[in-house]
Write a protein that holds these residues in place. Structure first.
Motif, PDB file in Angstrom:
ATOM      1  N   UNK A 247       0.847  -1.205   0.000  1.00  0.00           N
ATOM      2  CA  UNK A 247       0.000   0.000   0.000  1.00  0.00           C
ATOM      3  C   UNK A 247       0.877   1.248   0.000  1.00  0.00           C
ATOM      4  N   UNK A 248       1.938   1.241   0.796  1.00  0.00           N
ATOM      5  CA  UNK A 248       2.805   2.407   0.902  1.00  0.00           C
ATOM      6  C   UNK A 248       3.911   2.414  -0.151  1.00  0.00           C
ATOM      7  N   UNK A 249       4.247   1.251  -0.684  1.00  0.00           N
ATOM      8  CA  UNK A 249       5.282   1.179  -1.725  1.00  0.00           C
ATOM      9  C   UNK A 249       4.947   0.014  -2.651  1.00  0.00           C
ATOM     10  N   UNK A 250       4.163   0.245  -3.689  1.00  0.00           N
ATOM     11  CA  UNK A 250       3.752  -0.852  -4.586  1.00  0.00           C
ATOM     12  C   UNK A 250       4.930  -1.597  -5.196  1.00  0.00           C
ATOM     13  N   UNK A 251       6.076  -0.944  -5.334  1.00  0.00           N
ATOM     14  CA  UNK A 251       7.240  -1.604  -5.906  1.00  0.00           C
ATOM     15  C   UNK A 251       7.777  -2.737  -5.049  1.00  0.00           C
ATOM     16  N   UNK A 252       7.405  -2.794  -3.787  1.00  0.00           N
ATOM     17  CA  UNK A 252       7.864  -3.856  -2.892  1.00  0.00           C
ATOM     18  C   UNK A 252       7.176  -5.191  -3.163  1.00  0.00           C
TER      19      UNK A 252
ATOM     20  N   UNK B 101      18.803   3.377  16.647  1.00  0.00           N
ATOM     21  CA  UNK B 101      18.795   4.102  15.383  1.00  0.00           C
ATOM     22  C   UNK B 101      19.642   5.371  15.486  1.00  0.00           C
ATOM     23  N   UNK B 102      19.568   6.037  16.615  1.00  0.00           N
ATOM     24  CA  UNK B 102      20.310   7.275  16.811  1.00  0.00           C
ATOM     25  C   UNK B 102      21.812   7.025  16.759  1.00  0.00           C
ATOM     26  N   UNK B 103      22.284   5.943  17.355  1.00  0.00           N
ATOM     27  CA  UNK B 103      23.713   5.660  17.429  1.00  0.00           C
ATOM     28  C   UNK B 103      24.271   5.133  16.108  1.00  0.00           C
ATOM     29  N   UNK B 104      23.490   4.348  15.367  1.00  0.00           N
ATOM     30  CA  UNK B 104      24.032   3.686  14.177  1.00  0.00           C
ATOM     31  C   UNK B 104      23.561   4.316  12.857  1.00  0.00           C
ATOM     32  N   UNK B 105      22.687   5.289  12.921  1.00  0.00           N
ATOM     33  CA  UNK B 105      22.274   6.015  11.729  1.00  0.00           C
ATOM     34  C   UNK B 105      21.620   5.124  10.691  1.00  0.00           C
ATOM     35  N   UNK B 106      21.860   5.440   9.403  1.00  0.00           N
ATOM     36  CA  UNK B 106      21.228   4.698   8.316  1.00  0.00           C
ATOM     37  C   UNK B 106      21.667   3.233   8.306  1.00  0.00           C
ATOM     38  N   UNK B 107      22.891   2.963   8.780  1.00  0.00           N
ATOM     39  CA  UNK B 107      23.373   1.594   8.798  1.00  0.00           C
ATOM     40  C   UNK B 107      22.646   0.722   9.792  1.00  0.00           C
ATOM     41  N   UNK B 108      21.845   1.325  10.638  1.00  0.00           N
ATOM     42  CA  UNK B 108      21.113   0.554  11.640  1.00  0.00           C
ATOM     43  C   UNK B 108      19.726   0.138  11.208  1.00  0.00           C
ATOM     44  N   UNK B 109      19.419   0.206   9.901  1.00  0.00           N
ATOM     45  CA  UNK B 109      18.075  -0.157   9.437  1.00  0.00           C
ATOM     46  C   UNK B 109      17.765  -1.617   9.765  1.00  0.00           C
ATOM     47  N   UNK B 110      18.717  -2.502   9.470  1.00  0.00           N
ATOM     48  CA  UNK B 110      18.478  -3.917   9.751  1.00  0.00           C
ATOM     49  C   UNK B 110      18.367  -4.165  11.254  1.00  0.00           C
ATOM     50  N   UNK B 111      19.244  -3.516  12.013  1.00  0.00           N
ATOM     51  CA  UNK B 111      19.189  -3.674  13.466  1.00  0.00           C
ATOM     52  C   UNK B 111      17.863  -3.154  14.008  1.00  0.00           C
TER      53      UNK B 111
ATOM     54  N   UNK C 179      10.761   4.621   3.129  1.00  0.00           N
ATOM     55  CA  UNK C 179      12.162   4.828   2.796  1.00  0.00           C
ATOM     56  C   UNK C 179      12.503   4.242   1.420  1.00  0.00           C
ATOM     57  N   UNK C 180      11.844   3.119   1.069  1.00  0.00           N
ATOM     58  CA  UNK C 180      12.158   2.463  -0.203  1.00  0.00           C
ATOM     59  C   UNK C 180      11.752   3.302  -1.408  1.00  0.00           C
ATOM     60  N   UNK C 181      10.936   4.300  -1.195  1.00  0.00           N
ATOM     61  CA  UNK C 181      10.528   5.150  -2.317  1.00  0.00           C
ATOM     62  C   UNK C 181      11.560   6.231  -2.609  1.00  0.00           C
TER      63      UNK C 181
ATOM     64  N   UNK D  58      14.916  -1.332  -3.027  1.00  0.00           N
ATOM     65  CA  UNK D  58      13.805  -2.255  -2.797  1.00  0.00           C
ATOM     66  C   UNK D  58      14.264  -3.596  -2.221  1.00  0.00           C
ATOM     67  N   UNK D  59      15.330  -4.220  -2.739  1.00  0.00           N
ATOM     68  CA  UNK D  59      15.763  -5.496  -2.140  1.00  0.00           C
ATOM     69  C   UNK D  59      16.160  -5.344  -0.682  1.00  0.00           C
ATOM     70  N   UNK D  60      16.842  -4.229  -0.341  1.00  0.00           N
ATOM     71  CA  UNK D  60      17.236  -4.007   1.050  1.00  0.00           C
ATOM     72  C   UNK D  60      16.004  -3.798   1.929  1.00  0.00           C
ATOM     73  N   UNK D  61      15.007  -3.094   1.396  1.00  0.00           N
ATOM     74  CA  UNK D  61      13.773  -2.883   2.147  1.00  0.00           C
ATOM     75  C   UNK D  61      13.057  -4.208   2.390  1.00  0.00           C
ATOM     76  N   UNK D  62      13.037  -5.064   1.369  1.00  0.00           N
ATOM     77  CA  UNK D  62      12.388  -6.373   1.525  1.00  0.00           C
ATOM     78  C   UNK D  62      13.101  -7.209   2.574  1.00  0.00           C
ATOM     79  N   UNK D  63      14.444  -7.176   2.570  1.00  0.00           N
ATOM     80  CA  UNK D  63      15.204  -7.931   3.569  1.00  0.00           C
ATOM     81  C   UNK D  63      14.892  -7.419   4.973  1.00  0.00           C
ATOM     82  N   UNK D  64      14.820  -6.101   5.133  1.00  0.00           N
ATOM     83  CA  UNK D  64      14.535  -5.526   6.446  1.00  0.00           C
ATOM     84  C   UNK D  64      13.170  -5.972   6.956  1.00  0.00           C
ATOM     85  N   UNK D  65      12.165  -5.965   6.083  1.00  0.00           N
ATOM     86  CA  UNK D  65      10.815  -6.351   6.505  1.00  0.00           C
ATOM     87  C   UNK D  65      10.759  -7.841   6.829  1.00  0.00           C
TER      88      UNK D  65
END
Length: 420
Positions: free
Chosen positions: A259-264, A330-340, A360-362, A367-374
């Motif tokens: 709904x929020x990102x049809x490309x996913x 999230x504050x300590x690791x920034x963008x690299x902390x998405x998976x964490x 964020x995926x938009x 998209x592959x990284x977003x799918x892995x995170x979800x």
């Protein structure tokens, strides 16, 4: 008002009266002619009278309608008093139905026709369900009524009073949303208990699992595990509900993300659909495994707390700790902390993380990284539910859940790896 519209509304007022009269007439069909308080004709005329009085309001003012309603009420009261002296009948159902018929007849002329018609149908359904409703009331035990009242207090009274705005570190704590989590856990606990009381443990677990997965599979797991802790014999059936709730969650997350990102849809559908199908198959296996261990509603006498408010409050406290921890991570690791952050979000609920990553995926996330995170978030959440089953429901219950959830996680990882 045009003539066609007027006739339509008067026709609805008459139909409302006839609907009430049909139900009341059937209910008193065995009584002798002339001994009934009101029948099909009386109800029909009362509905039409209400419609006519509503039609006259623009010419006479609202006072006329109020006086007409008072006159009908007095007439019904006098009739009831006379009937009471004749046969000591203390029932007020037919009399109240007459008053309601007049009111809905007037509403059909002055208000929304759909609302008036729907109200009449609901009221007629209540009248026709006398034996069923009385049977339910007769079966309710004192502690069940107390639990229902407590649920009403925490959801209808307390929840609206809490501020619906963020507080605390990083504005991560919303009192209204946190208490809503408490209400969800408590409500699902009561729903699971009620479903099993009405339909038996087997069907009740299926109902709770399917609907609980649409709301919160973590809360559903907690609620059902608590029931198993009170009566371990429920374990084989309630394990099915836990697995079904998790399977529905995979599909819910897929819909929410797209709904929020049809490309996913492309990278996310294969692992989540595979996990959902595996979970449903596992639920079927658990049903076969349960065999003859089904319990009827009459076997639930050992359960004494259908609400589990203490468990819900504990869940709310854990949620606060996890939300604050996620913020700082999230504050300590920034963008690299998405998976964490995804893994941490999976400890409680995956909806917020799903929406955040989808947005964020938009723009900033592939998209592959977003799918892995979800997928990571739902996998951690699945593992957490397995841990809840062990910790709250006991070893035997946890092993049943582990057998299915372990397979689900393996299938999800394999599909994600092959598609990557």
């Amino acid at each position: 008002m045009e003539d066609i519209e007027l006739f339509r509304r008067l026709g609805l007022a008459l139909a409302i009266g006839l609907l009430f009269g049909l139900e009341r007439g059937w209910h008193t069909r065995d009584e002798a002619e002339g001994t009934r308080v009101a029948g099909l004709r009386t109800f029909g005329l009362t509905g039409l009278l209400g419609g006519i009085c509503g039609w006259l309001v623009p010419f006479t003012g609202p006072t006329f309608l109020g006086l007409a309603f008072l006159a009908v009420t007095v007439l019904v009261a006098v009739t009831y008093w006379a009937q009471l002296g004749a046969d000591d009948d203390l029932g007020l159902t037919t009399e109240m139905a007459l008053v309601l018929t007049f009111a809905l007849g007037a509403a059909a002329l002055l208000g929304d026709m759909g609302a008036a018609a729907a109200s009449a149908v609901v009221a007629t359904a209540l009248l026709s369900l006398k034996r069923v409703l009385h049977g339910w009331v007769a079966r309710i035990r004192q502690f069940e009524l107390a639990a229902l009242v407590q649920l009403a207090v925490i959801s209808v009274v307390v929840l609206p009073l809490l501020p619906d705005r963020p507080f605390g570190p990083g504005q991560t704590l919303n009192p209204h949303e946190l208490w809503w989590a408490v209400v969800v856990v408590a409500g699902l606990s009561f729903l699971g208990y009620a479903a099993m009381r009405l339909a038996g443990a087997g069907l009740g677990a299926v109902i709770t699992g399917l609907f609980g997965g649409l709301a919160s599979s973590t809360s559903t797991t907690l609620a059902l595990s608590r029931l198993v802790r009170e009566d371990a014999r429920l374990g084989p059936m309630l394990a099915i509900g836990v697995v079904l709730a998790g399977s529905v969650t995979f599909l819910r997350v897929l819909v929410l993300a797209t709904i929020f990102a049809p490309g996913l849809l492309g990278p996310l559908a294969p692992p989540l659909v595979a996990m959902a199908v595996t979970g449903f198959a596992g639920a079927g296996f658990l049903a076969l495994w349960a065999g003859q261990q089904r319990k009827s509603a009459a076997d639930l006498d050992g359960l004494t707390n259908p609400l589990a408010l203490g468990t819900a409050l504990s869940f709310g406290a854990v949620l606060v700790v996890v939300l604050i921890g996620t913020h700082y991570f999230r504050l300590w690791f920034g963008e690299g902390g998405v998976y964490a952050a995804a893994a941490l979000s999976g400890l409680t609920d995956v909806d917020a993380l799903t929406i955040s990553v989808a947005r964020l995926s938009r723009t900033d996330l592939a998209l592959p990284a977003a799918a892995v995170a979800i997928v990571l978030a739902v996998s951690v959440n699945t593992a957490v539910k397995t841990g809840i089953a062990f910790a709250v429901g006991g070893r035997a219950f946890g092993l049943r859940i582990l057998a299915v959830h372990g397979t689900v996680l393996g299938v999800g990882a394999a599909v994600l790896w092959f598609n990557g």
